[in-house]
Design a protein around this motif. Structure first.
Motif, PDB file in Angstrom:
ATOM      1  N   PHE A 179       8.100  10.431 -10.271  1.00 54.47           N
ATOM      2  CA  PHE A 179       8.326  10.110  -9.150  1.00 54.47           C
ATOM      3  C   PHE A 179       7.019  10.065  -8.372  1.00 54.47           C
ATOM      4  CE2 PHE A 179       8.760  11.432  -4.788  1.00 54.47           C
ATOM      5  CZ  PHE A 179       9.721  10.654  -4.221  1.00 54.47           C
ATOM      6  N   LEU A 180       6.071  10.831  -8.475  1.00 54.12           N
ATOM      7  CA  LEU A 180       4.557  10.702  -7.801  1.00 54.12           C
ATOM      8  C   LEU A 180       4.035   9.569  -8.259  1.00 54.12           C
ATOM      9  CD1 LEU A 180       3.543  14.359  -7.911  1.00 54.12           C
ATOM     10  CD2 LEU A 180       4.570  13.053  -5.893  1.00 54.12           C
ATOM     11  N   ASP A 181       4.087   9.041  -9.525  1.00 60.51           N
ATOM     12  CA  ASP A 181       3.366   7.844  -9.935  1.00 60.51           C
ATOM     13  C   ASP A 181       3.956   6.603  -9.418  1.00 60.51           C
ATOM     14  OD1 ASP A 181       1.780   9.435 -11.648  1.00 60.51           O
ATOM     15  OD2 ASP A 181       3.006   8.980 -13.550  1.00 60.51           O
ATOM     16  N   LEU A 182       5.383   6.651  -9.264  1.00 64.27           N
ATOM     17  CA  LEU A 182       5.962   5.569  -8.537  1.00 64.27           C
ATOM     18  C   LEU A 182       5.523   5.363  -7.198  1.00 64.27           C
ATOM     19  CD1 LEU A 182       7.752   3.128  -8.322  1.00 64.27           C
ATOM     20  CD2 LEU A 182       9.651   5.031  -8.011  1.00 64.27           C
ATOM     21  N   SER A 183       5.296   6.543  -6.296  1.00 66.68           N
ATOM     22  CA  SER A 183       4.750   6.802  -4.996  1.00 66.68           C
ATOM     23  C   SER A 183       3.617   6.112  -4.857  1.00 66.68           C
ATOM     24  CB  SER A 183       5.211   8.059  -4.455  1.00 66.68           C
ATOM     25  OG  SER A 183       4.167   8.828  -4.949  1.00 66.68           O
ATOM     26  N   ARG A 184       2.788   6.087  -5.846  1.00 68.52           N
ATOM     27  CA  ARG A 184       1.277   5.785  -6.025  1.00 68.52           C
ATOM     28  C   ARG A 184       1.174   4.077  -6.128  1.00 68.52           C
ATOM     29  NH1 ARG A 184       0.578  10.537  -9.189  1.00 68.52           N
ATOM     30  NH2 ARG A 184      -0.180  12.190  -7.991  1.00 68.52           N
ATOM     31  N   GLU A 185       2.268   3.786  -6.986  1.00 66.87           N
ATOM     32  CA  GLU A 185       2.303   2.479  -7.392  1.00 66.87           C
ATOM     33  C   GLU A 185       2.763   1.364  -6.205  1.00 66.87           C
ATOM     34  OE1 GLU A 185       1.655  -1.075  -9.641  1.00 66.87           O
ATOM     35  OE2 GLU A 185       0.994   1.064  -9.737  1.00 66.87           O
ATOM     36  N   VAL A 186       3.855   1.995  -5.440  1.00 73.88           N
ATOM     37  CA  VAL A 186       4.389   1.171  -4.434  1.00 73.88           C
ATOM     38  C   VAL A 186       3.739   0.844  -3.014  1.00 73.88           C
ATOM     39  CG1 VAL A 186       6.839   1.694  -5.354  1.00 73.88           C
ATOM     40  CG2 VAL A 186       5.663   3.094  -3.342  1.00 73.88           C
ATOM     41  N   TRP A 187       3.909   0.044  -2.275  1.00 75.75           N
ATOM     42  CA  TRP A 187       3.332  -0.356  -1.066  1.00 75.75           C
ATOM     43  C   TRP A 187       3.700   0.874   0.190  1.00 75.75           C
ATOM     44  CZ3 TRP A 187       6.231  -2.254   3.544  1.00 75.75           C
ATOM     45  CH2 TRP A 187       5.591  -2.256   4.544  1.00 75.75           C
ATOM     46  N   ARG A 188       4.868   1.428   0.152  1.00 73.07           N
ATOM     47  CA  ARG A 188       5.193   2.363   1.248  1.00 73.07           C
ATOM     48  C   ARG A 188       6.226   3.388   0.687  1.00 73.07           C
ATOM     49  NH1 ARG A 188       8.270   1.805   6.617  1.00 73.07           N
ATOM     50  NH2 ARG A 188       6.796   3.080   7.927  1.00 73.07           N
ATOM     51  N   THR A 189       6.292   4.534   1.203  1.00 68.40           N
ATOM     52  CA  THR A 189       7.345   5.600   0.830  1.00 68.40           C
ATOM     53  C   THR A 189       7.504   6.259   2.283  1.00 68.40           C
ATOM     54  OG1 THR A 189       5.485   7.310   0.287  1.00 68.40           O
ATOM     55  CG2 THR A 189       6.409   5.902  -1.592  1.00 68.40           C
ATOM     56  N   ARG A 190       9.006   6.433   2.162  1.00 60.91           N
ATOM     57  CA  ARG A 190       9.321   7.261   3.462  1.00 60.91           C
ATOM     58  C   ARG A 190      10.824   7.749   2.826  1.00 60.91           C
ATOM     59  NH1 ARG A 190       5.398   6.296   5.124  1.00 60.91           N
ATOM     60  NH2 ARG A 190       4.767   5.309   7.438  1.00 60.91           N
ATOM     61  N   ALA A 191      10.855   9.167   3.550  1.00 59.24           N
ATOM     62  CA  ALA A 191      11.924   9.934   3.171  1.00 59.24           C
ATOM     63  C   ALA A 191      12.987   9.862   4.289  1.00 59.24           C
ATOM     64  CB  ALA A 191      11.353  11.549   3.241  1.00 59.24           C
ATOM     65  N   TYR A 192      13.633   8.553   4.335  1.00 61.03           N
ATOM     66  CA  TYR A 192      14.593   8.761   5.391  1.00 61.03           C
ATOM     67  C   TYR A 192      15.663   9.526   5.035  1.00 61.03           C
ATOM     68  CZ  TYR A 192      12.136   4.332   6.457  1.00 61.03           C
ATOM     69  OH  TYR A 192      11.199   3.303   6.702  1.00 61.03           O
ATOM     70  N   GLY A 193      16.211   9.741   3.926  1.00 65.19           N
ATOM     71  CA  GLY A 193      17.403  10.544   3.480  1.00 65.19           C
ATOM     72  C   GLY A 193      18.805  10.373   3.533  1.00 65.19           C
ATOM     73  N   ASP A 194      19.794  10.823   2.743  1.00 59.17           N
ATOM     74  CA  ASP A 194      20.930  10.557   2.904  1.00 59.17           C
ATOM     75  C   ASP A 194      21.437   9.062   2.588  1.00 59.17           C
ATOM     76  OD1 ASP A 194      21.517  13.382   3.130  1.00 59.17           O
ATOM     77  OD2 ASP A 194      20.752  13.023   5.131  1.00 59.17           O
ATOM     78  N   PHE A 195      22.491   8.726   3.528  1.00 56.48           N
ATOM     79  CA  PHE A 195      23.173   7.290   3.218  1.00 56.48           C
ATOM     80  C   PHE A 195      22.178   6.244   3.705  1.00 56.48           C
ATOM     81  CE2 PHE A 195      23.353   8.237   7.582  1.00 56.48           C
ATOM     82  CZ  PHE A 195      22.960   7.202   8.382  1.00 56.48           C
ATOM     83  N   TRP A 196      21.104   6.423   4.640  1.00 57.51           N
ATOM     84  CA  TRP A 196      20.363   5.326   5.268  1.00 57.51           C
ATOM     85  C   TRP A 196      19.584   4.592   4.381  1.00 57.51           C
ATOM     86  CZ3 TRP A 196      16.956   6.451  10.094  1.00 57.51           C
ATOM     87  CH2 TRP A 196      16.956   5.291  10.994  1.00 57.51           C
ATOM     88  N   PRO A 197      18.999   4.914   3.409  1.00 60.35           N
ATOM     89  CA  PRO A 197      18.257   4.269   2.398  1.00 60.35           C
ATOM     90  C   PRO A 197      18.977   3.236   1.580  1.00 60.35           C
ATOM     91  CG  PRO A 197      17.373   6.619   2.009  1.00 60.35           C
ATOM     92  CD  PRO A 197      18.521   6.665   3.159  1.00 60.35           C
ATOM     93  N   TYR A 198      19.933   3.725   1.414  1.00 61.30           N
ATOM     94  CA  TYR A 198      20.959   2.716   0.627  1.00 61.30           C
ATOM     95  C   TYR A 198      21.401   1.538   1.690  1.00 61.30           C
ATOM     96  CZ  TYR A 198      21.132   6.445  -2.525  1.00 61.30           C
ATOM     97  OH  TYR A 198      20.821   7.538  -3.346  1.00 61.30           O
ATOM     98  N   MET A 199      21.610   1.764   2.806  1.00 61.80           N
ATOM     99  CA  MET A 199      21.836   0.961   3.886  1.00 61.80           C
ATOM    100  C   MET A 199      20.603  -0.215   4.101  1.00 61.80           C
ATOM    101  SD  MET A 199      25.099   1.215   4.231  1.00 61.80           S
ATOM    102  CE  MET A 199      25.007   1.801   2.668  1.00 61.80           C
ATOM    103  N   MET A 200      19.260   0.473   3.949  1.00 63.40           N
ATOM    104  CA  MET A 200      18.312  -0.228   4.214  1.00 63.40           C
ATOM    105  C   MET A 200      18.106  -1.294   3.074  1.00 63.40           C
ATOM    106  SD  MET A 200      15.672   2.489   6.079  1.00 63.40           S
ATOM    107  CE  MET A 200      16.087   3.180   7.475  1.00 63.40           C
ATOM    108  N   VAL A 201      18.447  -0.954   1.635  1.00 67.36           N
ATOM    109  CA  VAL A 201      18.253  -1.763   0.618  1.00 67.36           C
ATOM    110  C   VAL A 201      19.433  -2.860   0.808  1.00 67.36           C
ATOM    111  CG1 VAL A 201      18.685  -1.855  -1.813  1.00 67.36           C
ATOM    112  CG2 VAL A 201      17.411   0.242  -1.134  1.00 67.36           C
TER     113      VAL A 201
END
Length: 266
Positions: A179-201
């Motif tokens: 998980f941490l390796d992925l977070s270093r690779e991507v442009w941005r990380t945010r802990a929105y939580g619950d249903f909301w990230p799926y709707m943003m996808v």
């Protein structure tokens, strides 16, 4: 292909009723909150919303089964409504507006029940998202006032936005390194939580999201909204759909690489 229009329209009616029940008690100073055996909170509003939905379903679809977070399974048959009356109860009880009612209709299919209708209603945010199998995903005020959803076209992890809920579950499963390796690779990380990230996808504003431990009612509605928006929804094991006990959702272009990171040290 079935159009599911009547089922989708009913799901909106159910969401309207649930919204009324939850908003009536949101930020109430005398809100009653209990702790369930799994140490998660449940409020009187969770129970009231599920009771309202169950009551309407028993009148409108008496032959369909119902599975809800608070009151379990009732009925049998090839069609099953799956309900999370408040996804994000911890937010709800603290007055944070990021919570939603999740309503899905699942039908028996090869490999188990699969979602064919989903509605995600977040009244404190003034947002609602929905989808029906084969007919796309939408967001808006009503069935007749909506915009179609499309996932992003981001094709590089270095350009991707990754959303999650918390670090705790990843550490518990031994997946925190990946998980941490992925977070270093991507442009941005945010802990929105619950249903909301799926709707943003589904909307294309986030490219990746994942959670390490979930129940079916947490995933069924989210899964069909993401897939009907053109995205991919699987478990961390790569199995399509909401049956793996955890979830990874993406725009599809990054999915295999995404799962590789989350499983690299597992």
């Amino acid at each position: 292909m079935p159009d599911y229009h009547d089922d989708l329209r009913l799901a909106h009616v159910l969401a309207d009723a649930a919204d009324a029940a939850t908003m009536a008690r949101f930020k109430a100073l005398d809100l009653k909150v209990e702790t369930k055996p799994d140490m998660t909170p449940v409020s009187e509003a969770d129970k009231a919303a599920e009771e309202v939905i169950r009551g309407q379903l028993q009148r409108a679809r008496p032959r369909d089964a119902i599975l809800g977070e608070e009151y379990g399974i009732e009925g049998t048959g090839p069609r099953r409504w799956v309900i999370d009356p408040i996804d994000g109860t911890k937010n709800y009880v603290r007055g944070v507006p990021v919570w939603a009612t999740l309503i899905s209709l699942m039908e028996a299919a090869e490999g188990g029940y699969q979602p064919v209708v989903g509605v995600v209603s977040a009244p404190a945010l003034g947002r609602r998202w929905w989808a029906a199998k084969g007919h796309g995903a939408f967001s808006g005020r009503s069935l007749t006032s909506a915009s179609r959803l499309h996932v992003s076209r981001v094709s590089k992890l270095s350009d991707a936005s990754f959303a999650y809920s918390s670090l705790t579950g990843w550490d518990d499963q031994g997946r925190l390194g990946g998980f941490l390796d992925l977070s270093r690779e991507v442009w941005r990380t945010r802990a929105y939580g619950d249903f909301w990230p799926y709707m943003m996808v589904a909307e294309g504003s986030v490219d990746l999201c994942a959670e390490p431990e979930l129940s079916l009612w947490d995933m069924a509605a989210n899964a069909i909204v993401v897939t009907e928006a053109g995205g991919t929804f699987t478990g961390l094991d790569g199995r399509p759909g909401p049956h793996s006990g955890n979830a990874a959702a993406s725009n599809g272009l990054l999915h295999d690489e995404f799962l590789g990171y989350l499983n690299e040290r597992y």
